[in-house]
Design a protein around this motif. Structure first.
Motif, PDB file in Angstrom:
ATOM      1  N   VAL A 182       0.826  -1.210   0.000  1.00 23.41           N
ATOM      2  CA  VAL A 182       0.000   0.000   0.000  1.00 23.41           C
ATOM      3  C   VAL A 182       0.863   1.263   0.000  1.00 23.41           C
ATOM      4  CG1 VAL A 182      -1.744   1.316   1.263  1.00 23.41           C
ATOM      5  CG2 VAL A 182      -1.966  -1.167   1.038  1.00 23.41           C
ATOM      6  N   MET A 190       1.854   2.155  -3.404  1.00 20.53           N
ATOM      7  CA  MET A 190       0.758   2.698  -4.202  1.00 20.53           C
ATOM      8  C   MET A 190       0.576   4.188  -3.901  1.00 20.53           C
ATOM      9  SD  MET A 190      -1.906  -0.492  -3.845  1.00 20.53           S
ATOM     10  CE  MET A 190      -3.215   0.264  -4.797  1.00 20.53           C
ATOM     11  N   PHE A 191       0.667   4.556  -2.618  1.00 19.11           N
ATOM     12  CA  PHE A 191       0.606   5.975  -2.256  1.00 19.11           C
ATOM     13  C   PHE A 191       1.754   6.745  -2.897  1.00 19.11           C
ATOM     14  CE2 PHE A 191      -2.185   4.971   1.464  1.00 19.11           C
ATOM     15  CZ  PHE A 191      -3.092   6.005   1.315  1.00 19.11           C
ATOM     16  N   ILE A 246      -5.111   7.088  -2.251  1.00 23.09           N
ATOM     17  CA  ILE A 246      -4.264   6.414  -3.232  1.00 23.09           C
ATOM     18  C   ILE A 246      -4.627   6.889  -4.637  1.00 23.09           C
ATOM     19  CG2 ILE A 246      -3.753   4.173  -4.296  1.00 23.09           C
ATOM     20  CD1 ILE A 246      -4.061   2.907  -1.545  1.00 23.09           C
TER      21      ILE A 246
END
Length: 651
Positions: free
Chosen positions: A214, A217-218, A293
């Motif tokens: 994650v 992705m950010f 995101i």
């Protein structure tokens, strides 16, 4: 407005309030809650209506507002009512601010209270005391890494000392401004410590992930704020074996506002400080409040909804308290932090005019006003019940984040022009008198920012070192010129501590291990109060600057045209070294002031024919409010000396 679903819920909430709350006299609270509840409910539902605990969280939100109201003193409640009756009170030309660090301006909060007469002497009636809450000694980010939101740092005082400051200020009609850091906490905050211990409740206060899936992705869309010292937006935490979102410094953990408990906790903190006598709350890093995101995680719509919700809730409990949006973003974005209402500010009543600040420094470096004109023309109109905070310098760096289209329209190539500005203010440009330092240079993009005190960037430091009276005079005139714009532009002018005394760069930070890697400390000086006494001695730099600004402030307060009611008209003139605009009183259109300023180091001329029918009739008797004399004219031209300004009006 009445709406069945929301008010049915409100009735249920009022029935479920804690008995100790229901027993209180809450007449004004219930009136305001009823008037604002549909908006509060709608915003809270939009953000958190999908959660199973929505009604429970809604009850806690109302209880938080009620508890804040109960804890509000009768004196502060009286101020609330007075300001409700005069809801445009903060748009008056009467307000002039100053920002300062307690331990830079004074020795402590108690000592600051003793120095209140200094503000009166200069004419300051709004004082922003920079962060004073508990923070770690070595990892403070200048006070913006908070380890306890309800405790004052014992190195400068305690709550009793702040109460004394607030009391001294109220006696003299001085507004107290304090910071609330909304976006993050220190990793030493109790919440972070409990998260580190493995408590899932507090881990949900932050963004914590077991692996990089994650976070990566950010990172695809999130820019780096401090790419030199703290690259990336996530930090590995050994105690939890998790990645933690840290957008600013690795010791500042970003709060997770998708959790309603976080919002309610922070609202409770806002109301706590409002009840300590704070008039204006500066909300730090508001552009970063919502993370998403696939986006830059800045200026997200939900960040605005959070601010609208906080404002509505604060208006129920403490309606006399104002919000300042600390959002140093593009003009098209900053204007949104006033809110979406066509008239009333529904988020923050005040926002920093960082664009004007940067444009003014561009005018100093280039000695012309092409980009200044272009930037002001494209500055979006603010709401009627909102105002700018106009400043020349602050505690932070200067970024030249102009719109590239404005730069090109002014005849410059954006990359080359920004490089010129960085070189000029860091003293690398030939013949530049500025003594600034480069901050956060990015090797990949070439971007950089500038640090330095106002006096040093304006050339006063180098002029004093060379004992060059001509350059000293020119530097003083630049400083007065810049302040003449922020005093007359429209909004609340904000001086920075030391600028009225010509305080130059403070290089002592380089010998302090906790500060040496952050060059912004160069423009966070400690006031030498023995030297400050020179403001009373004619012929000194301190006397000239202090009394020049004192006079300017006094004139501003007497000039109704300088109140901020969207009453400014920018005038196109033929001389690119000058800026010219008219301020007028909407209630008395004949009360007009024409502001003219020369950014060049040489005398410049303004053709009066080009001003025919624009604001001031020069066939009548025209006087400069600042000097009390008529402007020099020759052959239907006004002459302005280097770095001279006029505030012209007909008499």
């Amino acid at each position: 407005m009445y709406e069945q679903v929301s008010h049915s819920l409100l009735n249920a909430i009022l029935d479920d309030l804690k008995p100790e709350i229901r027993r209180q006299n809450l007449r004004h609270f219930y009136t305001r809650l009823g008037a604002n509840f549909y908006a509060i409910y709608s915003l809270f539902f939009t953000l958190y209506g999908h959660r199973e605990d929505f009604k429970e969280q809604m009850l806690r939100l109302v209880e938080t507002m009620a508890e804040g109201y109960i804890n509000r003193s009768s004196e502060l409640e009286g101020i609330d009512i007075q300001r409700e009756q005069d809801h445009n009170w903060f748009l008056s030309q009467n307000w002039v601010g100053m920002a300062l660090y307690t331990n830079g301006f004074a020795e402590s909060l108690d000592d600051l209270a003793d120095k209140t007469p200094y503000f009166q002497e200069l004419g300051i009636n709004m004082v922003h005391i920079m962060p004073i809450l508990m923070c770690p000694a070595g990892k403070s980010d200048g006070g913006y890494a908070i380890s306890n939101f309800r405790q004052i740092d014992d190195r400068i005082g305690d709550l009793k000392d702040l109460h004394r400051v607030a009391e001294e200020f109220r006696k003299r009609d001085i507004l107290l401004v304090l910071d609330i850091v909304l976006n993050h906490t220190s990793d030493e905050h109790e919440w972070a410590q409990k998260a580190m211990s493995g408590d899932p409740r507090y881990q949900d206060y932050y963004f914590m992930f077991d692996n990089r899936e994650v976070p990566d992705m950010f990172e695809q869309n999130m820019p780096e704020i401090f790419h030199e010292s703290d690259p990336g937006n996530f930090t590995w935490n050994e105690e939890t074996q998790k990645w933690v979102m840290t957008v600013f410094h690795n010791y500042q953990w970003d709060l997770n506002y998708s959790n309603p408990t976080v919002l309610i906790e922070m609202l409770d903190i806002i109301l706590f400080w409002a009840n300590q006598g704070v008039d204006v709350l500066r909300l730090d890093a508001v552009a970063f409040l919502w993370k998403k995101i696939g986006s830059a995680s800045q200026n997200e719509r939900n960040a605005h909804l959070i601010l609208q919700l906080m404002k509505d809730c604060c208006q129920v409990t403490a309606p006399g308290v104002l919000f300042i949006a600390e959002a140093i973003v593009a003009p098209v974005e900053i204007i949104k932090y006033f809110g979406e209402d066509a008239i009333i500010a529904k988020e923050c009543e005040i926002a920093y005019n960082a664009t004007l600040m940067a444009l003014l420094w561009d005018g100093i470096a280039t000695k012309n006003t092409k980009l200044l004109y272009q930037g002001i023309k494209n500055l979006p109109d603010k709401l009627e019940r909102a105002t700018w905070l106009n400043y020349v310098r602050c505690h932070d760096d200067i970024g030249f984040g102009f719109d590239d289209n404005d730069v090109r329209a002014s005849g410059y190539e954006p990359f080359a022009h920004r490089k010129f500005l960085v070189d000029y203010f860091s003293g690398q440009f030939n013949a530049s008198p500025a003594r600034g330092m480069v901050f956060m240079f990015n090797n990949e993009t070439g971007d950089a920012r500038i640090c330095g005190s106002l006096a040093s960037l304006a050339g006063l430091e180098s002029a004093l070192e060379n004992d060059d009276q001509t350059l000293i005079s020119a530097s003083i005139n630049k400083i007065l010129l810049l302040h003449s714009i922020i005093m007359s532009f429209g909004g609340i002018p904000l001086l920075y501590s030391g600028d009225a005394l010509g305080v130059t760069n403070d290089y002592s930070y380089q010998d302090n291990p906790s500060k040496s890697d952050d060059s912004r400390w160069i423009n966070r000086p400690t006031i030498d109060w023995e030297r400050a006494e020179l403001r009373k001695k004619q012929g000194t730099v301190e006397y000239t600057l202090f009394n020049g600004l004192k006079k300017m402030i006094a004139i501003r307060k007497e000039t109704s045209a300088f109140a901020d009611f969207n009453n400014r008209e920018l005038l196109d003139i033929s001389n690119e070294h000058l800026i010219c605009f008219v301020r007028f009183n909407p209630l008395r259109p004949a009360d007009r002031v024409m502001v003219i300023a020369n950014f060049d180091a040489k005398p410049q001329y303004l053709d009066l024919e080009s001003l025919n029918g624009k604001g001031i009739n020069f066939y009548n008797h025209v006087v400069d409010l600042y000097t009390g004399s008529s402007p020099t004219q020759h052959d239907r031209q006004i002459i302005l000396q280097p770095y001279q300004f006029y505030w012209l009006t007909e008499i």
